[in-house]
Design an enzyme around this catalytic site. Structure first.
Site, PDB file in Angstrom:
ATOM      1  N   LYS A 163       0.844  -1.205   0.000  1.00 17.61           N
ATOM      2  CA  LYS A 163       0.000   0.000   0.000  1.00 17.61           C
ATOM      3  C   LYS A 163       0.874   1.247   0.000  1.00 17.61           C
ATOM      4  O   LYS A 163       1.945   1.273   0.639  1.00 17.61           O
ATOM      5  CB  LYS A 163      -0.895  -0.048   1.238  1.00 17.61           C
ATOM      6  N   SER A 201      -9.817  -1.095   7.569  1.00 13.21           N
ATOM      7  CA  SER A 201      -9.163  -0.783   6.295  1.00 13.21           C
ATOM      8  C   SER A 201      -8.436  -1.947   5.645  1.00 13.21           C
ATOM      9  O   SER A 201      -8.012  -1.840   4.497  1.00 13.21           O
ATOM     10  CB  SER A 201      -8.190   0.395   6.473  1.00 13.21           C
ATOM     11  N   SER A 227      -9.431   1.589   3.759  1.00 18.67           N
ATOM     12  CA  SER A 227      -8.631   2.437   2.888  1.00 18.67           C
ATOM     13  C   SER A 227      -7.695   1.643   1.979  1.00 18.67           C
ATOM     14  O   SER A 227      -7.155   2.182   1.021  1.00 18.67           O
ATOM     15  CB  SER A 227      -7.812   3.418   3.739  1.00 18.67           C
TER      16      SER A 227
END
Length: 530
Positions: A102, A207, A183
């Site tokens: 990420k 997330s 997220s």
């Protein structure tokens, strides 16, 4: 009919064989174990594997917006892995396996760590987060960075999950008009679409587990402190953690072996070396036999179609040898939300300011949260075309880590979620694990009404308590994946993976995506004559 000379036949056969050998390797839906076997057998090289994933990214990313950056050093690293294998050198457990991380996780490679914001577009730190270094030490190739909800979805309370100023709007591979959740949006979409062998996400509250569930992946939010947060763009030192997002429980366990461990720079990880284990050791099909499982009925029944899938999944748990115990009464945690909000807002300001101070002023001109708020206002067309920054502005007004209200909220929240929440349920009902639907299926991407998830589930309590939360695919609702959550007490990560593995092997519920434009195609009615 006159036969061809043997030499011509052999030449033709060689050409056919050569053509077959030249066919690009297809990594779609390949597990890490399969990739490792293929690498060892010479059916593919790491360089060919990286090229195959890069080709998929070039083909699918324009639709998915799942990957922000491809690592320019990936092919060089792959070549080094191939050379080591050819030379017979000792290889790590992930040798030559490409992984996407990420884009709030730092890497020493020539890629910025942006958290999705153009304010960090030049934040090339040339340093590995310890979890990145762990992947690299295990032999993994850092293939690139995934898109995310900007600032890990903490900027606005009316955001669209999966959108960032750098990466645009991530889309769900199961239906392109559907949300990826956030997220770790790009990690979810990338994993589902086989843009890498596996992905890494981060979670503060939901997330990892939310995007994993609605993108048909296994996702583990580890115990807070099992994985270092150093050099990861933060929200909250109380709740932040990185975790694996993969197409199987075994792959998640393999990644955990690489990223778990103590880090002197992150005090929360002090117990990690003593608490971690070989996370693959307990992965057995009969791991649920004789296990008492608490069914969180108060956290289910929020969506009839999801409930039907959940009940079928419960039957599979029972068939695998588990004893199901219904838990209908929710613990008294109505105050958990406000307490968590104060903690997150206070720690966001303190932790983000501390992180920004470690970046290079030549590359990052925004040195504080206040600077970021001003930057967004100055670049509103790029940064705020769809939603604002109300949470940033709320966080800026907080009073610091010594604020008595914050200190009390932090202690009370952990107590309500942990000892008086999850731990009490486990003890009172004499169960080893709690299960519930992770949430409902994905929702339409809507720039007008913003996020509209079908909520429910049990994600908040393990997030606030810092306890492990695993989601495993349990089926689909009209072609959209839904997941089952496995929640346990602190440091029970390996057991959650074992239970999830047994459930996965009993159901094989995951199905690959079809990249549909939409789940339903509405036909235009015939024109009515006036």
């Amino acid at each position: 009919m006159k036969s061809m000379p043997l030499a011509i036949v052999l030449t033709a056969a060689a050409l056919v064989a050569g053509h077959a050998a030249a066919k690009p390797y297809d990594p779609t839906e390949k597990s890490i174990a399969t990739i490792k076997t293929d690498l060892a057998a010479g059916r593919v090289t790491s360089v060919e594997l990286v090229k195959a994933y890069e080709a998929r990214i070039r083909r699918l990313n324009p639709k998915l917006h799942a990957v922000i950056a491809v690592n320019p050093a990936a092919l060089k690293d792959a070549a080094a892995a191939d050379a080591a294998r050819k030379a017979g050198k000792p290889l790590g457990p992930l040798a030559g396996v490409p992984v996407l991380i990420k884009d709030n996780i730092e890497s020493l490679d020539p890629m910025a760590t942006t958290a999705g914001s153009i304010a960090l577009a030049h934040n090339v730190t040339h340093r590995d987060a310890p979890l990145t270094a762990g992947l690299r030490a295990a032999g993994a190739i850092i293939l690139g960075k995934t898109n995310l909800s900007e600032w890990a979805n903490i900027r606005s309370n009316r955001s669209i999950s999966g959108w960032s100023g750098v990466g645009g709007q991530a889309r769900n591979p199961y239906a392109l008009d559907r949300n990826t959740c956030g997220s770790s949006a790009g990690s979810g979409a990338s994993g589902a679409a086989s843009l890498a062998a596996a992905t890494i996400g981060t979670e503060t509250d939901g997330s990892v587990t939310c995007p994993a569930a609605i993108n048909g992946l296994v996702g583990l939010k580890p115990t807070v402190g099992m994985v270092s947060r150093t050099h990861v763009v933060p929200i909250s030192h109380s709740q932040d953690t990185a975790g694996p997002m993969t197409r199987s429980v075994e792959d998640a366990a393999l990644l955990m072996n690489a990223i778990a461990g103590s880090d002197p720079a992150d005090p929360a990880t002090a117990p990690a070396d003593a608490k971690k284990s070989d996370f693959t050791a307990g992965l057995k099909p009969d791991a649920l036999k004789g296990v008492r499982v608490g069914v969180l009925r108060f956290a289910s029944n929020f969506h009839p179609e999801t409930e039907r899938v959940f009940n079928k999944a419960l039957a599979a748990l029972q068939a695998a040898g588990a004893t199901l115990v219904d838990i209908k009464d929710a613990p008294p945690d109505r105050e958990l939300g406000p307490k968590e909000r104060l903690v997150l807002m206070t720690e966001l300001k303190a932790d983000l300011n501390a992180y920004l101070a470690t970046t290079s002023p030549d590359q990052v001109s925004t040195r504080t949260l206040a600077d970021l708020i001003a930057f967004d206002r100055a670049h509103a067309a790029q940064e705020m075309p769809l939603f604002g920054q109300e949470q940033f502005e709320t966080a800026e007004k907080t009073k610091g880590l010594s604020d008595p209200d914050y200190v009390k909220a932090s202690a009370d929240g952990r107590r309500l979620a942990g000892p008086e929440g999850i731990d009490k349920l486990l003890a009172d009902y004499k169960v080893e694990v709690l299960v519930a639907p992770t949430l409902g299926p994905s929702w339409i991407i809507d720039p007008v009404l913003k996020d509209r998830p079908i909520s429910g589930g049990v994600g908040q309590a393990p997030a606030v308590a810092g306890y492990p939360h695993l989601t495993v695919p349990m089926g689909q609702v009209d072609g959209l994946p839904v997941g089952m959550s496995f929640v346990g007490t602190a440091w029970s990560d390996a057991r959650m993976l074992a239970y999830g593995y047994a459930f996965e092997q009993a159901t094989h519920a995951r199905k690959p995506p079809k990249y549909l434009p939409s789940i339903t195609t509405f036909e235009t009615p015939a024109a009515v004559a006036p």
